[in-house]
Design a protein around this motif. Sequence first.
Motif, short mmCIF file in Angstrom:
data_model
loop_
_atom_site.label_atom_id
_atom_site.label_comp_id
_atom_site.label_asym_id
_atom_site.label_seq_id
_atom_site.Cartn_x
_atom_site.Cartn_y
_atom_site.Cartn_z
N LEU A 97 12.21 3.43 42.76
CA LEU A 97 13.11 2.61 42.06
C LEU A 97 14.15 1.76 42.86
N GLU A 98 14.43 0.81 42.51
CA GLU A 98 15.58 -0.19 43.12
C GLU A 98 16.93 0.00 42.91
N LEU A 99 17.70 -0.66 43.58
CA LEU A 99 18.99 -0.45 43.49
C LEU A 99 19.58 -0.78 42.29
N GLY A 100 20.50 -0.08 41.46
CA GLY A 100 21.16 -0.40 40.15
C GLY A 100 20.82 0.86 39.45
N GLN A 101 20.95 0.59 38.13
CA GLN A 101 20.91 1.67 36.93
C GLN A 101 19.49 1.84 36.38
N GLU A 102 19.13 3.28 36.27
CA GLU A 102 17.90 3.73 35.43
C GLU A 102 18.48 4.77 34.36
N GLU A 103 18.04 4.25 33.44
CA GLU A 103 18.27 5.41 32.36
C GLU A 103 16.97 6.40 32.10
N ILE A 104 17.28 7.73 32.39
CA ILE A 104 16.38 8.60 32.50
C ILE A 104 16.54 9.70 31.48
N SER A 105 15.40 10.35 30.98
CA SER A 105 15.58 11.41 29.86
C SER A 105 15.00 12.50 30.43
N LEU A 106 15.29 13.88 30.54
CA LEU A 106 14.76 15.06 30.96
C LEU A 106 14.73 15.94 29.84
N THR A 107 13.39 16.11 29.25
CA THR A 107 12.90 16.95 28.17
C THR A 107 12.55 18.43 28.46
N ALA A 108 13.18 19.42 28.37
CA ALA A 108 12.82 20.59 28.56
C ALA A 108 12.41 21.51 27.36
N THR A 109 11.13 22.23 27.79
CA THR A 109 10.55 22.83 26.47
C THR A 109 10.00 24.19 27.01
N ASP A 110 10.57 25.31 26.35
CA ASP A 110 10.28 26.61 26.50
C ASP A 110 8.73 27.08 25.98
N VAL A 111 8.10 28.29 26.21
CA VAL A 111 6.86 28.39 25.80
C VAL A 111 6.82 28.83 24.24
N CYS A 112 8.02 28.82 23.66
CA CYS A 112 7.85 29.03 22.13
C CYS A 112 8.00 27.72 21.33
N GLY A 113 8.21 26.77 22.13
CA GLY A 113 8.08 25.23 21.61
C GLY A 113 9.50 24.85 21.14
N ASN A 114 10.56 25.41 21.63
CA ASN A 114 11.79 24.99 21.53
C ASN A 114 12.46 24.07 22.58
N SER A 115 12.97 22.89 22.48
CA SER A 115 13.09 21.84 23.48
C SER A 115 14.56 21.31 23.34
#
Length: 301
Positions: free
Chosen positions: A195-213
């Motif tokens: 990635l280059e200098l500046g801003q990058e919008e990122i999303s982290l999606t966490a999911t457990d083994v029972c499907g809750n996220s």
Amino acid sequence: ETFDCASDDGLVSIQTDVYMAIDASENQSESFEQKINTYLPTLDEIILPNHWDGIQHESLTCSQASEISPLYTGYPEVFGQELLTDQAYCGISLTFSDQTFDLCSDGFGIIRTWTIIRSCGTETEILDHIQIIKVEDQLPPYIECPTSLNVSAGANCLLEHWVPNLLVVDDCSAVTYQVSGSNWLVQEGEELPTLELGQEEISLTATDVCGNSSVCDITLEISDGLSPTPICIEFLEVALNSDGIAILSPEAVDNGSNDNCTMELTYELRKMGGTYASTLAFDCSEVNESNMIELQVIDEA
């Protein structure tokens, strides 16, 4: 007055209370009677405990796994009185037994069989009731989620080989996560793309083994974390003008200072112990003296 508990209507006693009013002059009213009838509860009058199955009543979470006792999930009741396993009430006693079964991950279920016995003389009635109790992974994973995160680029002004390190936990089961950006997606443990200098919008999606996220949105601030490299002329002589003043500019001192990311640099000078300024002035009081000066180089970051 008492009756056999096997009477057809379940009447076991009649208490007759007689009341009379007397005033201060001891005048008496006519007496009246109040009869209190006591009936033996029937099995049909027993309120049975609900299922904790997510339908009749919400199921328990993994953090509530220790609360499967009837003290929490309920005993049968009659006339507002809990029927406990260690004592009979109005000829009614009970027992229960549990059978467990596995659910997703650390979750589990209980089949609780209640056996309620109503005894009256030589007659005995038995009522069986099945209560379902579930301990389930209902909650999504927890992400320690900052709204923004500052990271430093490398010497080539790019963010490379960077792996997010955020706290992601779940109260019941294992968790995996993925990170996505404007046009890319990586799995847990993988490096983000360059990635280059500046801003990058990122999303982290966490999911457990029972499907809750759960999702964590972060603004990634990628900045130049390296300071410029100042290079200056080691020895320099300046001459005073006709007014007895010499003005020294940073350009006269700079000898190729550079920065890994910024082409346009800002220069400042100061005498030792002084304050940085865009130029330095010398006068007659400093003739034939050695003056130590410092060059400060500032990049756009």
